[in-house]
Design a protein around this motif. Structure first.
Motif, PDB file in Angstrom:
ATOM      1  N   LYS A 310     -15.284   1.590   3.405  1.00 16.47           N
ATOM      2  CA  LYS A 310     -14.031   1.320   4.099  1.00 16.47           C
ATOM      3  C   LYS A 310     -13.008   2.395   3.711  1.00 16.47           C
ATOM      4  O   LYS A 310     -13.137   3.020   2.663  1.00 16.47           O
ATOM      5  N   LEU A 311     -12.025   2.577   4.553  1.00 14.03           N
ATOM      6  CA  LEU A 311     -10.885   3.397   4.158  1.00 14.03           C
ATOM      7  C   LEU A 311     -10.040   2.593   3.173  1.00 14.03           C
ATOM      8  O   LEU A 311      -9.795   1.402   3.386  1.00 14.03           O
ATOM      9  N   ARG A 312      -9.607   3.211   2.122  1.00 15.11           N
ATOM     10  CA  ARG A 312      -8.863   2.479   1.085  1.00 15.11           C
ATOM     11  C   ARG A 312      -7.486   2.078   1.614  1.00 15.11           C
ATOM     12  O   ARG A 312      -6.702   2.914   2.056  1.00 15.11           O
ATOM     13  N   SER A 313      -7.197   0.776   1.566  1.00 12.86           N
ATOM     14  CA  SER A 313      -5.906   0.257   2.027  1.00 12.86           C
ATOM     15  C   SER A 313      -5.077  -0.328   0.884  1.00 12.86           C
ATOM     16  O   SER A 313      -3.934  -0.735   1.100  1.00 12.86           O
ATOM     17  N   MET A 314      -5.635  -0.399  -0.336  1.00  8.76           N
ATOM     18  CA  MET A 314      -4.920  -0.916  -1.496  1.00  8.76           C
ATOM     19  C   MET A 314      -4.766   0.188  -2.543  1.00  8.76           C
ATOM     20  O   MET A 314      -5.383   1.257  -2.435  1.00  8.76           O
ATOM     21  N   VAL A 315      -3.963  -0.119  -3.535  1.00  2.77           N
ATOM     22  CA  VAL A 315      -3.786   0.841  -4.628  1.00  2.77           C
ATOM     23  C   VAL A 315      -5.116   1.031  -5.348  1.00  2.77           C
ATOM     24  O   VAL A 315      -5.983   0.138  -5.321  1.00  2.77           O
ATOM     25  N   PRO A 316      -5.335   2.175  -6.005  1.00  4.13           N
ATOM     26  CA  PRO A 316      -6.584   2.371  -6.761  1.00  4.13           C
ATOM     27  C   PRO A 316      -6.743   1.284  -7.834  1.00  4.13           C
ATOM     28  O   PRO A 316      -5.768   0.833  -8.445  1.00  4.13           O
ATOM     29  N   ASP A 317      -7.996   0.848  -8.040  1.00  4.13           N
ATOM     30  CA  ASP A 317      -8.311  -0.200  -9.023  1.00  4.13           C
ATOM     31  C   ASP A 317      -7.486  -1.462  -8.758  1.00  4.13           C
ATOM     32  O   ASP A 317      -6.903  -2.058  -9.677  1.00  4.13           O
ATOM     33  N   ALA A 318      -7.411  -1.888  -7.498  1.00  2.10           N
ATOM     34  CA  ALA A 318      -6.575  -3.031  -7.116  1.00  2.10           C
ATOM     35  C   ALA A 318      -7.019  -4.327  -7.787  1.00  2.10           C
ATOM     36  O   ALA A 318      -6.206  -5.221  -8.020  1.00  2.10           O
ATOM     37  N   GLU A 319      -8.312  -4.453  -8.112  1.00  5.83           N
ATOM     38  CA  GLU A 319      -8.811  -5.705  -8.698  1.00  5.83           C
ATOM     39  C   GLU A 319      -8.998  -5.618 -10.210  1.00  5.83           C
ATOM     40  O   GLU A 319      -9.654  -6.467 -10.813  1.00  5.83           O
ATOM     41  N   LYS A 320      -8.412  -4.604 -10.802  1.00  8.62           N
ATOM     42  CA  LYS A 320      -8.561  -4.435 -12.252  1.00  8.62           C
ATOM     43  C   LYS A 320      -7.959  -5.614 -12.999  1.00  8.62           C
ATOM     44  O   LYS A 320      -8.507  -6.082 -14.014  1.00  8.62           O
ATOM     45  N   TRP A 321      -6.798  -6.104 -12.521  1.00  8.50           N
ATOM     46  CA  TRP A 321      -6.117  -7.203 -13.220  1.00  8.50           C
ATOM     47  C   TRP A 321      -6.286  -8.541 -12.496  1.00  8.50           C
ATOM     48  O   TRP A 321      -6.209  -9.601 -13.119  1.00  8.50           O
ATOM     49  N   THR A 322      -6.520  -8.522 -11.182  1.00  7.37           N
ATOM     50  CA  THR A 322      -6.612  -9.784 -10.432  1.00  7.37           C
ATOM     51  C   THR A 322      -8.037 -10.302 -10.333  1.00  7.37           C
ATOM     52  O   THR A 322      -8.244 -11.487 -10.066  1.00  7.37           O
ATOM     53  N   GLY A 323      -9.032  -9.426 -10.508  1.00  8.59           N
ATOM     54  CA  GLY A 323     -10.406  -9.835 -10.289  1.00  8.59           C
ATOM     55  C   GLY A 323     -10.723  -9.846  -8.800  1.00  8.59           C
ATOM     56  O   GLY A 323      -9.943  -9.373  -7.973  1.00  8.59           O
ATOM     57  N   GLY A 338      -1.937   1.547   4.045  1.00 12.35           N
ATOM     58  CA  GLY A 338      -2.892   0.450   4.117  1.00 12.35           C
ATOM     59  C   GLY A 338      -2.458  -0.658   5.045  1.00 12.35           C
ATOM     60  O   GLY A 338      -3.280  -1.246   5.760  1.00 12.35           O
ATOM     61  N   LYS A 339      -1.159  -0.984   5.076  1.00 13.63           N
ATOM     62  CA  LYS A 339      -0.659  -2.031   5.970  1.00 13.63           C
ATOM     63  C   LYS A 339      -0.910  -1.660   7.417  1.00 13.63           C
ATOM     64  O   LYS A 339      -1.308  -2.503   8.235  1.00 13.63           O
ATOM     65  N   TRP A 340      -0.711  -0.400   7.721  1.00 16.64           N
ATOM     66  CA  TRP A 340      -0.896   0.051   9.102  1.00 16.64           C
ATOM     67  C   TRP A 340      -2.367   0.061   9.508  1.00 16.64           C
ATOM     68  O   TRP A 340      -2.726  -0.422  10.581  1.00 16.64           O
ATOM     69  N   ILE A 341      -3.227   0.596   8.644  1.00 20.21           N
ATOM     70  CA  ILE A 341      -4.641   0.689   9.023  1.00 20.21           C
ATOM     71  C   ILE A 341      -5.321  -0.681   9.007  1.00 20.21           C
ATOM     72  O   ILE A 341      -6.312  -0.899   9.714  1.00 20.21           O
ATOM     73  N   ARG A 342      -4.801  -1.630   8.216  1.00 16.34           N
ATOM     74  CA  ARG A 342      -5.365  -2.983   8.242  1.00 16.34           C
ATOM     75  C   ARG A 342      -4.981  -3.712   9.523  1.00 16.34           C
ATOM     76  O   ARG A 342      -5.780  -4.453  10.094  1.00 16.34           O
ATOM     77  N   LYS A 343      -3.748  -3.503   9.987  1.00 20.91           N
ATOM     78  CA  LYS A 343      -3.303  -4.130  11.232  1.00 20.91           C
ATOM     79  C   LYS A 343      -4.088  -3.610  12.427  1.00 20.91           C
ATOM     80  O   LYS A 343      -4.418  -4.361  13.335  1.00 20.91           O
ATOM     81  N   THR A 344      -4.384  -2.313  12.420  1.00 22.35           N
ATOM     82  CA  THR A 344      -5.092  -1.696  13.542  1.00 22.35           C
ATOM     83  C   THR A 344      -6.606  -1.686  13.350  1.00 22.35           C
ATOM     84  O   THR A 344      -7.330  -1.207  14.219  1.00 22.35           O
ATOM     85  N   ARG A 345      -7.087  -2.194  12.214  1.00 19.44           N
ATOM     86  CA  ARG A 345      -8.521  -2.253  11.870  1.00 19.44           C
ATOM     87  C   ARG A 345      -9.138  -0.868  11.672  1.00 19.44           C
ATOM     88  O   ARG A 345     -10.361  -0.724  11.698  1.00 19.44           O
ATOM     89  N   ILE A 346      -8.310   0.139  11.497  1.00 19.99           N
ATOM     90  CA  ILE A 346      -8.844   1.496  11.286  1.00 19.99           C
ATOM     91  C   ILE A 346      -9.627   1.571   9.981  1.00 19.99           C
ATOM     92  O   ILE A 346     -10.570   2.373   9.854  1.00 19.99           O
TER      93      ILE A 346
END
Length: 621
Positions: A310-323, A338-346
């Protein structure tokens, strides 16, 4: 007075339903005649180009075939209020009717048929079917707005269920908990019952039996075993009836066809999205200098893990603290790009590479992460069936539900997809996916909080039953913008078809006029009788001087304004029989004998100044 009228409508609603459906059928037959008449005028400039009686016979055949196909496609279904469904059914039926008429006219030896005729009449027919549906829908609102729908479900799902049902219902909607002691009091007052309980099977059976005994229209959520029974074959052992139930799997032939289509479509997808991936990749890299792509483990067919791109839409290592958690609405981990590409499904576009490599399919259940698969298998044992096919970029659950839909409901959509699979079904899902790309709701993450449920009061029900005036509509399947957009699209098809039909003819005439024929040229015997529209026999023996390819190139170089002007002049001056004769002569290019005939026709209908003006239009481009 208004209250008495509302009561009369409710008591006689089925009579109104029948009358509206009959009115729909009558209007469709009449508008079919109007469509054919308009197409005849535009294409042939006469009312009956195939003869008076033959035209009426063709109209009766086409109208009868259209009514049969519309009935088979449930176009007249009173509960189908989906705009997209109505349009898709209309286009499908119009296409099949016109294909059948092309075959009929071919075998009836009609030489006057042109493909543009069916393009134009098809545009008129789609406009007619849409107009009828819009008109009948207004009448349905008049009947349904006085009806009451009861939604029976869990209190925790109250707001979500009410919102979903209100989008599909023209009347009033009230929510009742399955644990409410006055449940059957509400059911007795309801015209429709939406039974959306999935946990209490005993209560579900009781309500189903009650509604059947009291002839109340009901809609319910299917259980997994009920989906399994879809299309079950009836058999028997001795005098005992049995259902032969097939499992969730595709045949070998279906797997081969699906894979071939996946390879073909993924290659096209990769070519089309490559420039977009390049631009978006640069934007992602510039925002935080992190990696462009995000590789994540997902479960494929038979639960075999694979790496989904996938194209990265979150910050790097987004699940490092949240799991490993699902994305939430307004998730702070999502970047600006990321907000834009998630809305457009890019962000999903790189998955075309997964499809090409065989990890995924274009259409199928969405691939889940191993940690969630383990959880869902524990909660829903039937979840294992969705791994009978490859996961897909899009799927039935994605086009019919939202991102926040429960895993159990998504599972049921996935199971229904496997049972109903066909290449045509996949095509329908792909078409609906285009609409999903512009849906804001289906791109939102999981909401953290829900509004507190509110109990239904008897006073609220009484007020709803008493008030028969129309309220603000929550269901707008045929909004003005949608209708106008389709109408304009159909008009464009009609105008383009008319223009294309005569533009080539106009250019070919001008090409023929540009040929200089020596006065002492011996022209063989001419057989030109315009009244009978005969073709010169000499044209069969002479060599072609102007080919169809040369004329086609000239048409491509002509601007739209010149095309429209020249077509208008040709239609204004030549009779229908002369136009048909010119069209016949044009087929395959012009011989010297045919050029002489064209020049004679044009000189009879245009003066020298007009002919020079037409030539200028044709050759100034």
């Amino acid at each position: 007075m208004n209250e008495m009228y509302g009561k009369y409508v409710l008591e006689n609603k089925y009579k109104f339903v029948l009358l509206i459906q009959i009115l729909e059928a009558v209007l469709i037959i009449l508008l079919m005649y109007v469509s054919m008449h308009a197409a005849n005028r535009l294409v042939y400039n006469v009312e009956h180009p195939f003869g008076y009686y033959r035209c009426r016979l063709y109209w009766l055949i086409a109208a009868s075939l259209e009514m049969i196909l519309l009935s088979a496609r449930k176009y007249f279904n009173f509960f189908d209020t989906s705009f997209l469904k109505s349009i898709s059914k209309s286009v499908e039926v119009v296409f099949m009717v016109n294909v059948a008429m092309i075959v009929l006219l071919y075998f009836s030896n009609s030489d006057e048929v042109t493909p543009y005729y069916f393009l134009i009449i098809g545009g008129f027919q789609v406009m007619s079917l849409l107009s009828v549906k819009v008109f009948s829908n207004r009448l349905k609102e008049h009947v349904f707005q006085r009806q009451l729908s009861i939604v029976i479900g869990e209190e925790a799902d109250r707001n979500m269920l009410l919102e979903a049902v209100r989008k599909q219902t023209l009347g009033r909607v009230l929510f009742v908990s399955g644990k409410d002691r006055r449940l059957y009091f509400y059911v007795d007052k309801a015209d429709y019952v939406y039974l959306l309980i999935t946990s209490d099977l005993s209560l579900k059976e009781q309500i189903i039996s009650y509604c059947e005994l009291h002839d109340i229209q009901m809609f319910l959520v299917p259980e997994s075993h009920e989906i399994t029974m879809r299309d079950a074959v009836l058999t028997q052992i001795s005098d005992v009836p049995l259902f032969a139930i097939e499992g969730y799997r595709l045949t070998e032939a279906q797997i081969i066809v699906k894979r071939c289509l996946d390879i073909f479509l993924s290659l096209i997808g990769i070519i089309l999205v490559a420039p977009i991936l390049l631009v978006v990749g640069i934007l992602i890299k510039r925002e935080d200098k992190g990696p462009v792509f995000y590789v994540q483990a997902r479960c494929g067919r038979d639960q075999i893990p694979f790496s989904m791109i996938k194209l990265r839409s979150m910050v790097p290592d987004a699940e490092k603290w949240t799991g490993e958690v699902l994305a939430e609405k307004d998730d702070p981990r999502i970047t600006k790009v990321g907000k834009w590409i998630r809305k457009t499904r890019i962000d999903e576009f790189p998955q075309f590479f997964n499809v090409f490599l065989g990890h995924m399919s274009i259409v199928g259940p969405r691939p889940e992460r191993p940690v969630f698969v383990t959880e869902y298998l524990h909660r829903y044992p039937e979840y294992v069936h969705r791994f009978a096919v490859k996961p897909g970029i899009t799927g039935l659950a994605q086009v019919l539900s939202n991102y926040t839909t429960t895993p159990q409901n998504k599972l049921k959509f996935d199971l229904m997809y496997i049972k109903k699979y066909s290449p045509g079904f996949d095509l329908g899902i792909l078409i609906k996916t285009v609409g999903v790309l512009f849906s804001k709701e289906q791109a939102q993450g999981v909401s953290k909080t829900e509004e507190e449920p509110r109990p239904v009061e008897v006073a609220e029900l009484a007020a709803s039953l008493k008030n028969t005036r129309s309220r603000k509509r929550t269901c707008k399947p045929y909004s003005r913008k949608k209708v106008v957009a389709i109408w304009i699209s159909c008009l464009v098809v009609v105008v383009a078809g008319t223009l294309l039909r005569y533009t080539v003819l106009t250019i070919s005439v001008m090409e023929a006029m540009s040929v200089e024929i020596p006065i002492n040229e011996e022209m063989g015997e001419e057989i030109l009788v315009i009244e009978e529209e005969d073709i010169p026999t000499a044209s069969l023996n002479e060599s072609v001087m102007l080919s169809a390819l040369d004329i086609s190139k000239k048409v491509d170089n002509m601007d739209s304004k010149s095309k429209i002007h020249s077509v208008f002049l040709l239609l204004s001056n030549l009779s229908r029989k002369e136009l048909l004769l010119v069209e016949r002569l044009h087929q395959g290019g012009y011989t010297l004998q045919e050029i002489k005939i064209i020049q004679d026709i044009m000189r009879e209908n245009f003066n020298d100044a007009e002919l020079e003006g037409l030539k200028a239009l044709a050759f100034e481009n």
